[in-house]
Design a protein around this motif. Structure first.
Motif, short mmCIF file in Angstrom:
data_model
loop_
_atom_site.label_atom_id
_atom_site.label_comp_id
_atom_site.label_asym_id
_atom_site.label_seq_id
_atom_site.Cartn_x
_atom_site.Cartn_y
_atom_site.Cartn_z
N MET A 20 17.29 85.19 -23.08
CA MET A 20 18.39 85.01 -24.04
C MET A 20 19.26 83.82 -23.66
SD MET A 20 17.78 87.12 -26.37
CE MET A 20 19.29 86.96 -27.35
N VAL A 21 19.36 83.54 -22.37
CA VAL A 21 20.15 82.38 -21.91
C VAL A 21 19.39 81.09 -22.16
CG1 VAL A 21 21.15 81.24 -19.90
CG2 VAL A 21 21.43 83.70 -20.18
N ALA A 22 18.08 81.11 -21.93
CA ALA A 22 17.28 79.88 -21.95
C ALA A 22 16.47 79.68 -23.24
CB ALA A 22 16.32 79.89 -20.76
N LYS A 23 16.72 80.47 -24.26
CA LYS A 23 15.85 80.46 -25.44
C LYS A 23 15.96 79.22 -26.31
CE LYS A 23 19.14 82.94 -28.40
NZ LYS A 23 19.35 84.10 -29.29
N GLU A 24 17.10 78.52 -26.30
CA GLU A 24 17.33 77.37 -27.17
C GLU A 24 17.02 77.76 -28.61
OE1 GLU A 24 15.15 74.14 -25.40
OE2 GLU A 24 16.67 73.86 -23.84
N ASP A 25 16.02 77.11 -29.25
CA ASP A 25 15.73 77.41 -30.65
C ASP A 25 14.57 78.39 -30.81
OD1 ASP A 25 13.81 75.68 -29.74
OD2 ASP A 25 13.72 74.48 -31.57
N GLY A 26 14.15 79.03 -29.71
CA GLY A 26 13.03 79.95 -29.77
C GLY A 26 13.46 81.40 -29.93
N ILE A 27 12.53 82.22 -30.37
CA ILE A 27 12.76 83.67 -30.50
C ILE A 27 12.00 84.35 -29.36
CG2 ILE A 27 12.40 85.72 -31.90
CD1 ILE A 27 12.53 83.93 -34.37
N ASP A 83 28.92 78.15 -21.27
CA ASP A 83 28.46 79.50 -21.57
C ASP A 83 27.16 79.83 -20.84
OD1 ASP A 83 28.94 81.92 -23.05
OD2 ASP A 83 27.22 81.40 -24.30
N TYR A 84 26.34 78.83 -20.61
CA TYR A 84 25.07 79.02 -19.91
C TYR A 84 25.32 79.57 -18.51
CZ TYR A 84 20.78 77.68 -17.39
OH TYR A 84 19.66 77.68 -16.62
N PHE A 85 26.24 78.93 -17.77
CA PHE A 85 26.55 79.35 -16.40
C PHE A 85 27.15 80.76 -16.40
CE2 PHE A 85 26.79 74.73 -16.50
CZ PHE A 85 26.06 74.36 -15.39
N LYS A 86 28.05 81.02 -17.34
CA LYS A 86 28.74 82.31 -17.36
C LYS A 86 27.80 83.46 -17.66
CE LYS A 86 33.13 80.17 -18.63
NZ LYS A 86 34.17 79.97 -19.69
N LYS A 87 26.83 83.23 -18.54
CA LYS A 87 25.87 84.29 -18.87
C LYS A 87 24.95 84.59 -17.68
CE LYS A 87 25.70 83.77 -23.90
NZ LYS A 87 24.87 83.37 -25.07
N LEU A 88 24.59 83.56 -16.94
CA LEU A 88 23.78 83.79 -15.74
C LEU A 88 24.53 84.66 -14.74
CD1 LEU A 88 22.20 80.26 -15.02
CD2 LEU A 88 21.04 82.28 -15.93
N ILE A 89 25.81 84.36 -14.57
CA ILE A 89 26.63 85.11 -13.62
C ILE A 89 26.78 86.57 -14.03
CG2 ILE A 89 28.99 85.36 -12.72
CD1 ILE A 89 27.64 83.06 -11.41
N LYS A 90 26.90 86.81 -15.34
CA LYS A 90 27.18 88.16 -15.84
C LYS A 90 25.96 89.07 -15.92
CE LYS A 90 31.24 86.81 -18.59
NZ LYS A 90 31.80 86.68 -19.96
N SER A 91 24.78 88.51 -15.90
CA SER A 91 23.58 89.34 -16.07
C SER A 91 23.46 90.37 -14.96
CB SER A 91 22.33 88.46 -16.08
OG SER A 91 21.17 89.27 -16.09
N ASN A 92 23.06 91.58 -15.35
CA ASN A 92 22.79 92.62 -14.34
C ASN A 92 21.30 92.82 -14.13
OD1 ASN A 92 22.02 93.91 -16.68
ND2 ASN A 92 23.61 95.47 -16.63
#
Length: 344
Positions: free
Chosen positions: A31-38, A201-210
């Motif tokens: 979800m963090v690295a998806k860019e324009d992909g599903i 937002d990319y950095f913050k989502k990486l940090i928050k992932s469990n």
């Protein structure tokens, strides 16, 4: 048959059922690295054999076709109960049936050098290509034996860095912002390609992932108290990856990144992790980046990618349409709007 998993709950449950998996297989990283992909996780089951292939499905602009690629990093298929004599024919048939029914022209995936059975699973399905090498530190060795593999020059640089700075972990948003600012300063200085710039937002989502652990270390100058540089690492199960780093221009002579890598090496060993992946060079080259990393370890692993043309007629038509000449790029029809491949 192929089952498509798209929901986090079922994706996480399926990935956790494999003994060997990496953070690049997780739903959160996709979800963090998806860019324009599903993001999709393709689940194949037959008898006791089970395979999971995570991909990003993308539309091919101005056509009714799609293609599939992997997230940036080291994903590839997960597998269990794969016999030595595994015959990939049925898995191949099911994959092609899924790809064809979804108008997918081609598939590309980076593979994980720490999961050797990926080659067995993908045998006779498309092409597996060696793209260079990555540097790995064997954390199963005692700390002092790991250090014996350091180059003489690196040992001297680390001694100098330890005299002048202290390492700390980021603990709040302000410190994370310091790292992000330094990282972007570093990218500006080296004229990095667009693919290496990430939004906050990319950095913050990486940090928050469990689903995996992310740790960002800062090197603080002892006299001025200023942050000299920072490095981001993440890990899941037994493998820790060196992800991103940056150094303030005026502190380049102190080489804080080398100290931060060494600190993470010590931390990861204490936590019982087994491999520290430093990555490879830009564009798979034996360049200064690879030489920098290889000063930490003599262990070099081959890095591979998997390429599959599902619909040769459509692939040829798309390639002709874009009139391209770089035949090393895959898929060739995306050469004009994609950036140079890297094993970093």
């Amino acid at each position: 048959m192929i089952e498509v998993i798209e929901e986090k709950k079922y994706w996480d449950e399926f990935v956790s059922s494999f003994e060997e998996s990496d953070l690049y297989h997780t739903f959160d990283y996709h979800m963090v690295a998806k860019e324009d992909g599903i993001p999709v996780l393709l689940k194949y089951s037959h008898a006791n054999t089970c395979i999971g292939l995570p991909l990003l499905i993308r539309k091919i602009p101005n056509t009714h076709f799609k293609d599939a690629t992997s997230v940036y990093g080291y994903p590839g298929p997960l597998c269990k109960n794969i016999p030595d004599h595994f015959d990939s024919a049925q898995f191949k048939n099911e994959l092609l049936k899924y790809f064809s029914s979804n108008q997918i022209v081609s598939v590309f995936s980076r593979l994980n050098p720490f999961i050797p059975q990926q080659h067995r699973v993908l045998k006779n399905i498309g092409e597996i290509e060696n793209k260079g090498q990555v540097v790995s530190i064997d954390l199963k060795k005692p700390i002092d034996l790991q250090r014996q593999e350091f180059s003489k020059r690196l040992k001297g640089q680390l001694n100098k860095a330890r005299r002048h700075c202290t390492v700390k972990k980021t603990e709040n948003d302000k410190e994370l912002q310091m790292f992000m600012d330094i990282y972007h300063e570093n990218m500006d200085r080296v004229n990095a390609k667009t693919m290496y710039y990430f939004k906050d937002d990319y950095f913050k989502k990486l940090i928050k992932s469990n689903s995996f652990q992310t740790e960002t270390l800062l090197a603080v100058h002892n006299e001025s108290g200023e942050v000299m540089g920072g490095s981001m690492f993440f890990y899941k199960n037994s493998i820790v990856h060196y992800h991103l780093s940056g150094t303030r221009t005026k502190y380049i002579p102190f080489m804080p990144t080398k100290l931060l890598i060494d600190e993470m090496r010590i931390k990861a060993t204490a936590r019982g992790l087994t491999h520290f992946n430093l990555g490879g060079g830009l564009s798979s080259a034996d360049d200064s980046l690879l030489q920098f990393k290889s000063s930490f370890s003599k262990t070099m692993l081959d890095f591979y990618v998997w390429k599959l043309v599902v619909n040769p007629e459509a692939y040829h038509s798309l390639t002709e349409k874009f009139k391209l000449g770089n035949h090393d790029f895959f898929p060739l029809y995306r050469c004009n709007n994609q950036l140079v491949f890297s094993t970093k």
